[in-house]
Design an enzyme around this catalytic site. Structure first.
Site, PDB file in Angstrom:
ATOM      1  N   ALA A 195     -92.506 -15.621   0.807  1.00  0.00           N
ATOM      2  CA  ALA A 195     -93.583 -16.549  -0.101  1.00  0.00           C
ATOM      3  C   ALA A 195     -94.290 -17.760   1.347  1.00  0.00           C
ATOM      4  O   ALA A 195     -95.522 -17.544   1.966  1.00  0.00           O
ATOM      5  CB  ALA A 195     -93.243 -17.225  -1.029  1.00  0.00           C
ATOM      6  N   HIS A 196     -93.117 -18.575   2.265  1.00  0.00           N
ATOM      7  CA  HIS A 196     -93.934 -19.597   3.087  1.00  0.00           C
ATOM      8  C   HIS A 196     -94.266 -19.116   3.964  1.00  0.00           C
ATOM      9  O   HIS A 196     -95.469 -19.235   4.018  1.00  0.00           O
ATOM     10  CB  HIS A 196     -92.783 -20.223   3.155  1.00  0.00           C
ATOM     11  CG  HIS A 196     -91.949 -20.858   2.031  1.00  0.00           C
ATOM     12  ND1 HIS A 196     -92.009 -22.126   1.879  1.00  0.00           N
ATOM     13  CD2 HIS A 196     -90.558 -20.430   1.629  1.00  0.00           C
ATOM     14  CE1 HIS A 196     -91.222 -22.500   1.121  1.00  0.00           C
ATOM     15  NE2 HIS A 196     -91.073 -21.723   0.580  1.00  0.00           N
ATOM     16  N   LYS A 197     -93.887 -17.394   4.837  1.00  0.00           N
ATOM     17  CA  LYS A 197     -94.441 -16.972   5.759  1.00  0.00           C
ATOM     18  C   LYS A 197     -95.486 -16.442   5.766  1.00  0.00           C
ATOM     19  O   LYS A 197     -97.124 -16.299   6.171  1.00  0.00           O
ATOM     20  CB  LYS A 197     -93.488 -15.870   6.313  1.00  0.00           C
ATOM     21  CG  LYS A 197     -91.766 -16.580   6.960  1.00  0.00           C
ATOM     22  CD  LYS A 197     -91.479 -15.227   7.071  1.00  0.00           C
ATOM     23  CE  LYS A 197     -89.806 -15.699   7.734  1.00  0.00           C
ATOM     24  NZ  LYS A 197     -89.442 -14.530   8.410  1.00  0.00           N
ATOM     25  N   ASP A 225     -89.957 -12.123  12.782  1.00  0.00           N
ATOM     26  CA  ASP A 225     -88.340 -12.551  12.525  1.00  0.00           C
ATOM     27  C   ASP A 225     -88.562 -13.484  13.506  1.00  0.00           C
ATOM     28  O   ASP A 225     -89.436 -13.728  14.524  1.00  0.00           O
ATOM     29  CB  ASP A 225     -87.378 -10.968  13.246  1.00  0.00           C
ATOM     30  CG  ASP A 225     -85.691 -11.627  12.680  1.00  0.00           C
ATOM     31  OD1 ASP A 225     -85.898 -11.758  11.558  1.00  0.00           O
ATOM     32  OD2 ASP A 225     -85.031 -11.150  12.884  1.00  0.00           O
ATOM     33  N   THR A 226     -87.190 -14.510  13.389  1.00  0.00           N
ATOM     34  CA  THR A 226     -87.797 -15.308  13.950  1.00  0.00           C
ATOM     35  C   THR A 226     -86.746 -16.411  13.974  1.00  0.00           C
ATOM     36  O   THR A 226     -85.341 -15.763  12.533  1.00  0.00           O
ATOM     37  CB  THR A 226     -88.687 -17.108  12.982  1.00  0.00           C
ATOM     38  OG1 THR A 226     -90.091 -16.235  12.855  1.00  0.00           O
ATOM     39  CG2 THR A 226     -89.028 -18.116  13.371  1.00  0.00           C
ATOM     40  N   TYR A 271     -85.916 -24.475   8.249  1.00  0.00           N
ATOM     41  CA  TYR A 271     -85.149 -26.033   9.085  1.00  0.00           C
ATOM     42  C   TYR A 271     -86.146 -26.506   9.098  1.00  0.00           C
ATOM     43  O   TYR A 271     -86.737 -27.121  10.545  1.00  0.00           O
ATOM     44  CB  TYR A 271     -84.539 -25.388  10.853  1.00  0.00           C
ATOM     45  CG  TYR A 271     -83.552 -24.412  10.090  1.00  0.00           C
ATOM     46  CD1 TYR A 271     -81.971 -24.855  10.843  1.00  0.00           C
ATOM     47  CD2 TYR A 271     -83.407 -23.412  10.172  1.00  0.00           C
ATOM     48  CE1 TYR A 271     -80.848 -24.015  10.621  1.00  0.00           C
ATOM     49  CE2 TYR A 271     -82.856 -22.408   9.958  1.00  0.00           C
ATOM     50  CZ  TYR A 271     -81.273 -23.070  10.828  1.00  0.00           C
ATOM     51  OH  TYR A 271     -80.588 -22.132  10.045  1.00  0.00           O
ATOM     52  N   ARG A 294     -95.256 -19.207  14.723  1.00  0.00           N
ATOM     53  CA  ARG A 294     -95.487 -17.871  13.842  1.00  0.00           C
ATOM     54  C   ARG A 294     -97.449 -17.476  13.835  1.00  0.00           C
ATOM     55  O   ARG A 294     -97.770 -16.725  14.623  1.00  0.00           O
ATOM     56  CB  ARG A 294     -95.373 -18.085  12.589  1.00  0.00           C
ATOM     57  CG  ARG A 294     -95.467 -17.060  11.605  1.00  0.00           C
ATOM     58  CD  ARG A 294     -94.769 -17.202   9.906  1.00  0.00           C
ATOM     59  NE  ARG A 294     -93.361 -17.050  10.505  1.00  0.00           N
ATOM     60  CZ  ARG A 294     -92.453 -18.539  10.434  1.00  0.00           C
ATOM     61  NH1 ARG A 294     -93.259 -19.370  10.230  1.00  0.00           N
ATOM     62  NH2 ARG A 294     -91.681 -18.419  10.052  1.00  0.00           N
TER      63      ARG A 294
END
Ligand code: IMP
Length: 193
Positions: free
Chosen positions: A10-12, A68-69, A150, A177
């Protein structure tokens, strides 16, 4: 133009929703009614991003993208990198991962690090990759309670606050991002013409 964003994070979704230009609609997996946990079995961000968008394309036949991070820390030879989500173990929480990172960085002078995001877009039957990098450093202790992952221990180059001490809009001015997403929408805007 409508696209599915292949993530359950949900943050992304919130970060990307802030950066969508007019004329585009992005649906999260939940909004698209898709309930699937997509594995990240590979050892590069590119391969994991590709796997996630490929799974959703196969399920829906719709244009979609995934990302992907990883957090790449210089003194740790690029770790946690592609293993960022599972740094402290398969079931690790954000707090577990942050604690392990701070332990592994204790006494370390070189605190340079970067976030790297890879987006895989599946568009009209072809795959396109977009990268976003945010350089910065790892703090000595967690600071702030915004964001996720992080964010409390990462300060982007050009600022003194951790990502967790910023609003979403402030984080998006620096973030890996947001940079990858800007490239994605630049590309899509050119396809529309
Ligand atoms: P994922 O595999 O792309 O979901 O991300 C791997 C892990 O990296 C996540 O579980 C987070 O801990 C971390 N991560 C990804 N993006 C960010 C970010 O923007 N800020 C802080 N941590 C992040």
């Amino acid at each position: 133009m409508q696209l599915i964003f292949a993530t359950n994070n949900a943050h992304k979704v919130a970060e990307i929703q802030q950066a969508i230009p007019a004329g585009f609609e992005v649906l999260s997996l939940r909004q698209a009614g898709i309930h699937v946990d997509i594995p990240e079995p590979h050892d590069t961000l590119e391969a994991n991003a590709s796997e996630k968008s490929g799974v959703i394309l196969a399920m829906t036949g719709t244009n979609c993208f995934s990302e992907d991070t990883g957090l790449e820390v210089e003194a740790l030879n690029g770790a946690p990198g592609v293993r960022s989500a599972r740094y402290a173990g398969d079931q690790a929480s954000f707090a577990d991962n942050v604690q392990l990172l701070l332990r592994n960085m204790a006494g370390q002078q070189d605190r340079n690090a970067r976030f790297r995001t890879v987006i895989s877009l599946r568009f009209n039957g072809e795959e396109h990759l977009f990268e976003g990098i945010c350089p910065g450093h790892i703090t000595d202790a967690a600071r702030g309670d915004g964001g996720f992952g992080y964010d409390p221990v990462f300060v982007p180059a050009g600022d003194t606050r951790s990502f967790a001490e910023m609003t979403l809009a402030e984080k998006n001015q620096y973030s890996h991002r947001a940079k990858a997403v800007a490239k994605l929408f630049d590309f899509l805007a050119r396809q529309k013409r």
